[in-house]
Motif scaffolding. Structure first.
Motif, PDB file in Angstrom:
ATOM      1  N   GLN A  72       0.666  -1.255   0.117  1.00  0.00           N
ATOM      2  CA  GLN A  72       0.104   0.056   0.014  1.00  0.00           C
ATOM      3  C   GLN A  72       0.852   1.355  -0.102  1.00  0.00           C
ATOM      4  OE1 GLN A  72      -3.343   0.031   0.026  1.00  0.00           O
ATOM      5  NE2 GLN A  72      -3.539  -2.145   0.003  1.00  0.00           N
ATOM      6  N   TYR A  73       0.293   2.376  -0.680  1.00  0.00           N
ATOM      7  CA  TYR A  73       0.960   3.526  -0.327  1.00  0.00           C
ATOM      8  C   TYR A  73       0.620   4.238   1.022  1.00  0.00           C
ATOM      9  CZ  TYR A  73       2.466   8.289  -1.750  1.00  0.00           C
ATOM     10  OH  TYR A  73       3.278   9.369  -1.883  1.00  0.00           O
ATOM     11  N   TYR A  74       1.680   4.771   1.435  1.00  0.00           N
ATOM     12  CA  TYR A  74       1.685   5.168   3.042  1.00  0.00           C
ATOM     13  C   TYR A  74       2.028   6.966   2.933  1.00  0.00           C
ATOM     14  CZ  TYR A  74       2.522   5.947   7.934  1.00  0.00           C
ATOM     15  OH  TYR A  74       2.511   6.454   9.327  1.00  0.00           O
ATOM     16  N   ARG A  75       1.236   7.649   3.744  1.00  0.00           N
ATOM     17  CA  ARG A  75       1.627   8.900   3.840  1.00  0.00           C
ATOM     18  C   ARG A  75       0.950   9.328   5.439  1.00  0.00           C
ATOM     19  NH1 ARG A  75      -1.093  13.199  -0.149  1.00  0.00           N
ATOM     20  NH2 ARG A  75       0.777  12.392  -1.497  1.00  0.00           N
ATOM     21  N   ASP A  76       1.752  10.168   6.119  1.00  0.00           N
ATOM     22  CA  ASP A  76       1.223  10.504   7.335  1.00  0.00           C
ATOM     23  C   ASP A  76       1.597  12.073   7.774  1.00  0.00           C
ATOM     24  OD1 ASP A  76       3.947  10.753   8.525  1.00  0.00           O
ATOM     25  OD2 ASP A  76       3.538   8.728   9.313  1.00  0.00           O
ATOM     26  N   GLU A  77       1.215  12.393   8.658  1.00  0.00           N
ATOM     27  CA  GLU A  77       1.242  13.995   8.983  1.00  0.00           C
ATOM     28  C   GLU A  77       2.686  14.532   9.344  1.00  0.00           C
ATOM     29  OE1 GLU A  77      -0.460  14.275  13.487  1.00  0.00           O
ATOM     30  OE2 GLU A  77      -1.949  13.228  11.970  1.00  0.00           O
TER      31      GLU A  77
END
Length: 678
Positions: A380-385
């Motif tokens: 999966q593609y992951y992105r966080d703050e």
């Protein structure tokens, strides 16, 4: 009431009889109080008179015994096991006049058996005949029972001590007297006859335990102490020299003055227990070290892993729903890849440190793994703050009741590489299409070379042959030289076209492959070159060669070119010597460009000659078409032969290499795959 003495002493005065009767009553009262009975037996009349205690003990009523009863009435109530002995003692007392003494059991009706002790004596007339037998009988049931209980307890204790192979000891601190059982002496390596004292006890102890054990004994003698003694020590047999481990337990007893007057206890051999304990301790120590080593190894492996690994435990709310995870362990890859310290990850919750797991579906995957117990994988593609972003590949496995181990990799670069690879694949397809078109053009060229280009050459050769054969007389020497040059150039051109055709066919025309005996191929080649070998006076030394999977015609071209070159490039005034051998290739024998195949089984066929040789710095040039290291005027050929050899070797999944030195010949090494390696 008639006095009991009236029958025995009929002439007794009344006053005396009254006094005796009163004394008898007083004695009887005293005897009753002390559970002592009396009897009087008239031997001649066989009547035995007894007091109330006697009648009660033997279960005889007062009325029945008032006038006396036969002795057998009483002896019949004696326990069967005791009766013969009592009868014998009575008979012996009657015969010898000695005092009669006996203890025995009385079994009276409706009463429990009673133990009694009897003492009496016979009286005799002037002829030494027994006339009376009187005496006393004491009820000793309570004392006897206590004695029997004590004996039983003593037997049980002795049995327990013997069963446990324990020894006993008894020491008098006041007199120094020490008593050991045989088992105790045995544990100190002594014979049963050995004399013992406290000094001998100390000498029998291991030197390292002597002072400690003596202090334990002295503490047991201290006033105000419990007197308990519990110690382990080693003995060294005073006579047999054997080492033993001993467990000693004892108790000191004190008098009113608080002085120990007796010290007694037991000793037990615990050598086997100590040995087992030592073995167990060693095994525990070894297992502990092994576990520590395994844990260290596991940690080392985890930290050495390029994959990021996190072990987590689920956090549930009051309804049992998983709401987060506690990160318990993380390897070095996790720490380094996120530029964090261990305390920023270990012990923290997943969604606090990596909140993006909730949005991209990883969190739900971890929950499923714990609830179902089935491992899962995902990309999966992951992105966080916090700025972490990229493609991640993860796998999760349940651990224990509520744990999960997650392994993940940042595959962003791989994703980019996949896109680049897709683009490259498209470009490769285009290049393959172009190569296909080029091969088709090359094949068309081969067809032209095989027909259209050779047709003018054949005409030139035909016309030059006519000029040479029919008009030779009309041609000057210069003209004849020109004709010979035309013929020679035509022959070189025809050879060049033929070699080009062969080289192009190797690239464009597939051939059928099957098992090929290289020995047979070499035999055919040597047969074809027989005339040249004879002219050159050459020596060709061959060894048996293996079979390979390939094309016999192409392999024949390879060996024919190699051997022809060895026959061509020779030193002046030296006969060619050619050696051909084969063996299994070793990893260090592979050329540098072929090292990736060094772990696979290959044959190495060598063709060694004693010819001109060359500088090895030019070895890459000799496999390029038309590249020549020697003067074409001196050595004929088109310069394509070795290029053909290289292409044949490569088309069979192998390669070719060469080592050489000017003036010392050359060694060509052909590497070909082994058929069906085991």
């Amino acid at each position: 009431m008639k006095s009991p003495f009236a029958a025995q002493y009929p002439s007794m005065p009344p006053a005396t009889e009254t006094l005796l009767s009163r004394s008898h009553e007083q004695l009887q009262t005293a005897l009753n109080a002390g559970l002592i009975a009396t009897w009087f037996w008239d031997v001649i009349q066989d009547k035995l008179l007894g007091d109330s205690n006697l009648l009660r003990i033997f279960g005889v009523s007062q009325e029945a015994g008032a006038n006396g009863l036969p002795l057998s009435t009483f002896t019949d109530s004696i326990h069967p096991d005791d009766n013969p002995r009592v009868q014998r003692l009575i008979d012996e007392a009657m015969e010898t006049g000695a005092i009669y003494e006996a203890d025995y059991r009385v079994i009276a009706p409706d009463t429990e058996p009673r133990w009694v002790f009897a003492r009496g004596r016979f009286s005799y007339d002037e002829q030494k005949k027994p006339i009376t037998f009187s005496g006393v009988l004491v009820d000793v049931t309570d004392r006897k029972r206590a004695e029997l209980r004590s004996q039983s307890a003593e037997r049980r204790l002795r049995l327990a001590v013997e069963s446990a192979k324990m020894g006993t000891w008894d020491f008098n601190p006041l007199t120094g007297e020490l008593i050991w059982s045989d088992r105790t002496k045995e544990l100190f390596g002594l014979s049963p006859e050995a004399r013992v004292d406290y000094d001998l006890f100390l000498r029998g102890l291991h030197p390292d335990d002597r002072e400690r054990t003596d202090q334990a004994v002295q503490r047991a003698f201290q006033p105000g102490e419990s007197g308990r003694y519990d110690v382990e020590y080693r003995t060294i047999g005073l006579e047999d020299g054997q080492l033993r481990w001993i467990q000693a337990n004892g108790q000191a007893f004190f008098n009113e003055a608080g002085v120990a007057y007796q010290f007694m206890g037991t000793v037990m051999d615990i050598t086997l227990n100590k040995q087992a304990e030592a073995v167990l301790k060693q095994r525990v120590s070894e297992q502990t070290r092994a576990l520590e080593y395994q844990a260290h190894q596991l940690r080392t492996v985890l930290d050495a892993s390029l994959n990021s690994i996190i072990a987590m435990t689920a956090i549930r709310d009051g309804a049992g729903t998983i709401v987060d995870f506690t990160m318990n362990t993380a390897n070095e890859a996790v720490i380094k890849s996120n530029f964090m310290t261990p305390d920023q990850i270990i012990g923290q919750t997943l969604l606090t440190v990596f909140p993006g797991n909730k949005d991209n579906g990883f969190f739900d995957l971890y929950v499923r793994v714990i609830n179902t117990g089935q491992p899962e994988q995902s990309v999966q593609y992951y992105r966080d703050e916090f700025g972490l972003e990229g493609w991640f590949e993860i796998s999760a496995v349940k651990q224990g009741e509520d744990g999960v181990v997650v392994t993940y990799n940042n595959i962003t670069d791989r994703k980019r590489a996949e896109l680049a690879a897709a683009q490259h694949e498209a470009e490769l397809k285009e290049a393959n299409a172009e190569l296909k078109r080029s091969n088709e053009n090359l094949q068309q060229f081969a067809q032209v070379a095989s027909h259209d280009l050779q047709e003018p050459l054949r005409r030139i050769q035909a016309f030059s042959d006519i000029l040479q054969n029919q008009f030779i007389d009309n041609l000057s020497d210069g003209e004849m030289d020109m004709v010979r040059r035309i013929q020679k150039s035509a022959q070189r051109m025809q050879m060049l076209i033929k070699d080009l055709l062969t080289y192009s066919q190797l690239a464009t025309q597939p051939d059928s492959y099957g098992p090929v005996s290289l020995t047979d191929v070499l035999t055919d080649v040597l047969s074809d070159l027989e005339m040249v070998i004879t002219e050159k006076n050459a020596v060709v030394d061959t060894a048996p060669l293996p079979s390979v999977l390939g094309s016999a015609p192409r392999l024949r071209q390879l060996f024919q070119n190699l051997i022809a070159n060895a026959l061509k490039f020779t030193l002046p005034d030296q006969s060619p010597v050619i050696q051909i051998t084969a063996h299994s290739a070793q990893p260090n024998e592979f050329p540098l460009h072929f090292q990736d195949y060094a772990q696979q089984p290959f044959w190495m066929i060598t063709v060694n000659d004693n010819g001109l040789g060359f500088e090895e710095k030019y070895k890459d040039r000799i496999f390029v078409p038309f590249q020549r290291l020697h003067n074409p005027a001196s050595y004929g050929g088109t310069g394509i032969g070795l290029a053909i050899c290289q292409r044949v070797a490569e088309s069979h999944g192998g390669t070719i290499d060469v080592s050489s030195e000017p003036g010392n010949g050359s060694t060509f090494k052909v590497f070909l795959p082994v058929i069906n390696p085991v």
